[in-house]
Design an enzyme around this catalytic site. Structure first.
Site, PDB file in Angstrom:
ATOM      1  N   ALA A  70       0.866  -1.167   0.000  1.00  0.00           N
ATOM      2  CA  ALA A  70       0.000   0.000   0.000  1.00  0.00           C
ATOM      3  C   ALA A  70       0.907   1.223   0.000  1.00  0.00           C
ATOM      4  O   ALA A  70       2.089   1.139   0.357  1.00  0.00           O
ATOM      5  CB  ALA A  70      -0.897  -0.016   1.231  1.00  0.00           C
ATOM      6  N   GLU A 138       4.731  -5.228   7.412  1.00  0.00           N
ATOM      7  CA  GLU A 138       4.009  -4.176   8.136  1.00  0.00           C
ATOM      8  C   GLU A 138       4.515  -3.923   9.548  1.00  0.00           C
ATOM      9  O   GLU A 138       4.550  -2.778   9.998  1.00  0.00           O
ATOM     10  CB  GLU A 138       2.511  -4.493   8.173  1.00  0.00           C
ATOM     11  CG  GLU A 138       1.794  -4.270   6.848  1.00  0.00           C
ATOM     12  CD  GLU A 138       1.844  -5.468   5.915  1.00  0.00           C
ATOM     13  OE1 GLU A 138       2.585  -6.434   6.199  1.00  0.00           O
ATOM     14  OE2 GLU A 138       1.136  -5.442   4.897  1.00  0.00           O
TER      15      GLU A 138
HETATM   16  N1  CO8 Z   1       4.568   3.219  -1.005  1.00  0.00           N
HETATM   17  C1  CO8 Z   1       4.944   4.359  -1.586  1.00  0.00           C
HETATM   18  N2  CO8 Z   1       6.040   4.489  -2.354  1.00  0.00           N
HETATM   19  C2  CO8 Z   1       6.801   3.405  -2.530  1.00  0.00           C
HETATM   20  C3  CO8 Z   1       6.475   2.167  -1.947  1.00  0.00           C
HETATM   21  C4  CO8 Z   1       5.292   2.093  -1.148  1.00  0.00           C
HETATM   22  N3  CO8 Z   1       4.868   0.941  -0.569  1.00  0.00           N
HETATM   23  N4  CO8 Z   1       7.429   1.274  -2.275  1.00  0.00           N
HETATM   24  C5  CO8 Z   1       8.303   1.927  -3.051  1.00  0.00           C
HETATM   25  N5  CO8 Z   1       7.931   3.198  -3.208  1.00  0.00           N
HETATM   26  C6  CO8 Z   1       8.637   4.249  -3.971  1.00  0.00           C
HETATM   27  C7  CO8 Z   1       9.869   4.724  -3.255  1.00  0.00           C
HETATM   28  O1  CO8 Z   1       9.571   5.693  -2.291  1.00  0.00           O
HETATM   29  C8  CO8 Z   1      10.695   5.276  -4.402  1.00  0.00           C
HETATM   30  O2  CO8 Z   1      10.239   6.556  -4.734  1.00  0.00           O
HETATM   31  P1  CO8 Z   1      11.311   7.701  -5.151  1.00  0.00           P
HETATM   32  O3  CO8 Z   1      12.012   7.151  -6.373  1.00  0.00           O
HETATM   33  O4  CO8 Z   1      10.456   8.881  -5.414  1.00  0.00           O
HETATM   34  O5  CO8 Z   1      12.246   7.845  -3.997  1.00  0.00           O
HETATM   35  C9  CO8 Z   1      10.336   4.352  -5.541  1.00  0.00           C
HETATM   36  O6  CO8 Z   1       9.125   3.705  -5.180  1.00  0.00           O
HETATM   37  C10 CO8 Z   1      11.392   3.290  -5.783  1.00  0.00           C
HETATM   38  O7  CO8 Z   1      11.607   2.625  -4.545  1.00  0.00           O
HETATM   39  P2  CO8 Z   1      13.060   2.458  -3.890  1.00  0.00           P
HETATM   40  O8  CO8 Z   1      13.955   3.573  -4.305  1.00  0.00           O
HETATM   41  O9  CO8 Z   1      12.852   2.258  -2.422  1.00  0.00           O
HETATM   42  O10 CO8 Z   1      13.507   1.125  -4.598  1.00  0.00           O
HETATM   43  P3  CO8 Z   1      14.564   0.062  -4.021  1.00  0.00           P
HETATM   44  O11 CO8 Z   1      14.874  -0.845  -5.145  1.00  0.00           O
HETATM   45  O12 CO8 Z   1      15.696   0.730  -3.329  1.00  0.00           O
HETATM   46  O13 CO8 Z   1      13.719  -0.736  -2.891  1.00  0.00           O
HETATM   47  C11 CO8 Z   1      11.817  -1.864  -1.992  1.00  0.00           C
HETATM   48  C12 CO8 Z   1      12.600  -1.504  -3.262  1.00  0.00           C
HETATM   49  C13 CO8 Z   1      12.629  -2.808  -1.128  1.00  0.00           C
HETATM   50  C14 CO8 Z   1      10.521  -2.569  -2.436  1.00  0.00           C
HETATM   51  C15 CO8 Z   1      11.484  -0.572  -1.207  1.00  0.00           C
HETATM   52  O14 CO8 Z   1      10.922   0.375  -2.104  1.00  0.00           O
HETATM   53  C16 CO8 Z   1      10.535  -0.793  -0.090  1.00  0.00           C
HETATM   54  O15 CO8 Z   1      10.906  -1.288   0.957  1.00  0.00           O
HETATM   55  N6  CO8 Z   1       9.246  -0.373  -0.278  1.00  0.00           N
HETATM   56  C17 CO8 Z   1       8.247  -0.480   0.752  1.00  0.00           C
HETATM   57  C18 CO8 Z   1       7.786  -1.916   0.898  1.00  0.00           C
HETATM   58  C19 CO8 Z   1       6.792  -2.044   2.017  1.00  0.00           C
HETATM   59  O16 CO8 Z   1       7.093  -1.858   3.182  1.00  0.00           O
HETATM   60  N7  CO8 Z   1       5.534  -2.380   1.650  1.00  0.00           N
HETATM   61  C20 CO8 Z   1       4.472  -2.577   2.615  1.00  0.00           C
HETATM   62  C21 CO8 Z   1       3.724  -1.301   2.830  1.00  0.00           C
HETATM   63  S1  CO8 Z   1       2.553  -1.447   4.122  1.00  0.00           S
HETATM   64  C22 CO8 Z   1       1.252  -2.221   3.399  1.00  0.00           C
HETATM   65  O17 CO8 Z   1       1.274  -2.603   2.258  1.00  0.00           O
HETATM   66  C23 CO8 Z   1       0.080  -2.450   4.261  1.00  0.00           C
HETATM   67  C24 CO8 Z   1      -1.129  -2.871   3.474  1.00  0.00           C
HETATM   68  C25 CO8 Z   1      -2.367  -2.721   4.279  1.00  0.00           C
HETATM   69  C26 CO8 Z   1      -2.654  -1.298   4.575  1.00  0.00           C
HETATM   70  C27 CO8 Z   1      -3.851  -1.105   5.408  1.00  0.00           C
HETATM   71  C28 CO8 Z   1      -3.911   0.308   5.918  1.00  0.00           C
HETATM   72  C29 CO8 Z   1      -4.821   0.563   7.005  1.00  0.00           C
END
Ligand code: CO8
Length: 270
Positions: A70, A138
């Site tokens: 998300a 999460e």
């Molecule tokens: N949300 C928003 N933006 C994101 C997300 C995300 N989940 N994942 C990646 N992005 C963005 C980054 O911020 C980045 O943006 P920018 O280029 O502007 O800086 C771009 O995508 C590329 O990402 P990275 O530079 O971080 O790419 P890497 O190759 O270095 O890393 C990863 C890739 C490991 C996937 C890393 O991006 C990461 O850890 N992302 C987050 C993963 C995560 O924690 N996902 C779980 C989120 S929580 C969730 O899904 C809960 C669901 C239920 C919600 C219910 C709510 C009540």
């Protein structure tokens, strides 16, 4: 639609989640677009199978990310009530996907984290590329999975493995996802979409009402006690006898025409 593409090719619909700047993370707009696409798919009786996948990242890498969760930016300032509402919004859309009358194959082409793993688990069948990474990270963000992860992961891979992954925020690679039954198969990246389309074509070639009834029987039966579940099957089984497909399918068999004979093809993993 800004973050989603829906392509319909005959009996197969391909839904591609596409937010290149955020590794296809799910924001509210994307959830609403998926909901709208499901309405369109449901209203098209010609569609017999759906493939859900992720689009390329901003550098054009088609196998970087399926859905990286998300949208953390959108979630970061939510209040308790807003958090609950956001969770409900995702849950409602994912439940709709799970109960869509036609089968949905999820082709996971890279990261499937948080909401990405959760939307994949709402599909009927998951296959992935060799570089795919799965996880529910999460608790590292101070929240629980919120789009059904605590429920569906335990049902798919078993309680112990789900708890280990969720409590530890432990991501797993494609080979482990295959080993624990989270995905049905793993493919070299370039072979993923052809494999998804082949599987969708196999499903689409079968009697559509029977396929829909099988999906409903399995899904509804899993939520019921066995005594009730077998009645669900009996009713759906019975309803097939009102269809042309049943008459044609059984008629073909009884005609003993080799051209029309049911083909028993061994399932091929790769
Ligand atoms: N949300 C928003 N933006 C994101 C997300 C995300 N989940 N994942 C990646 N992005 C963005 C980054 O911020 C980045 O943006 P920018 O280029 O502007 O800086 C771009 O995508 C590329 O990402 P990275 O530079 O971080 O790419 P890497 O190759 O270095 O890393 C990863 C890739 C490991 C996937 C890393 O991006 C990461 O850890 N992302 C987050 C993963 C995560 O924690 N996902 C779980 C989120 S929580 C969730 O899904 C809960 C669901 C239920 C919600 C219910 C709510 C009540």
């Amino acid at each position: 639609m800004n973050n989603l593409q829906l392509e319909i090719d005959g009996a197969i619909a391909v839904l591609t989640i596409s937010r290149p700047a955020a590794l296809n993370a799910l924001n509210s707009e994307t959830l609403e677009e998926i909901d709208a696409a499901l309405t369109e798919i449901e209203s098209n009786a010609d569609i017999r199978a759906v493939i859900l996948t992720g689009g390329p990242d901003k550098k054009g890498d088609a196998f970087k990310s399926f859905v990286a969760g998300a949208d953390i930016g959108e979630m970061s300032t939510l209040t308790k009530e807003e958090g609950e509402a956001f969770g409900k919004k995702g849950n409602d859309v994912f439940r709709r996907l799970e109960t869509l009358p036609v089968p949905v194959i999820c082709a996971i082409n890279g990261f499937a984290l948080g909401g990405g793993c959760e939307i994949a688990m709402s599909c009927d069948i998951r296959i992935c590329s060799e570089n795919a990474i799965f996880g529910q990270p999460e608790v590292g963000l101070g929240i629980t999975p919120g789009f059904g992860g605590t429920q569906r992961l335990a049902r798919i891979v078993g309680v112990g493995k789900a708890k280990e992954m969720i409590y530890g925020a432990r991501n797993i690679k494609a080979d482990e996802a295959y080993r624990i039954g989270l995905v049905n198969n793993v493919y070299p990246a370039e072979e993923l979409m052809p494999a998804a389309k082949k599987l969708a074509s196999i499903i689409a070639a079968n009697a559509p009402i029977a396929v829909r009834a099988c999906k409903k029987a399995i899904n509804d039966g899993l939520d019921a006690a066995m005594d009730d579940a077998i009645v669900i099957e009996e009713k759906l089984f019975g309803s097939c006898f009102e269809t042309e497909d049943q008459k044609a399918g059984m008629g073909n068999f009884l005609e003993k025409d080799p051209e029309k004979k049911l083909k028993v093809v061994p399932f091929q993993n790769k």
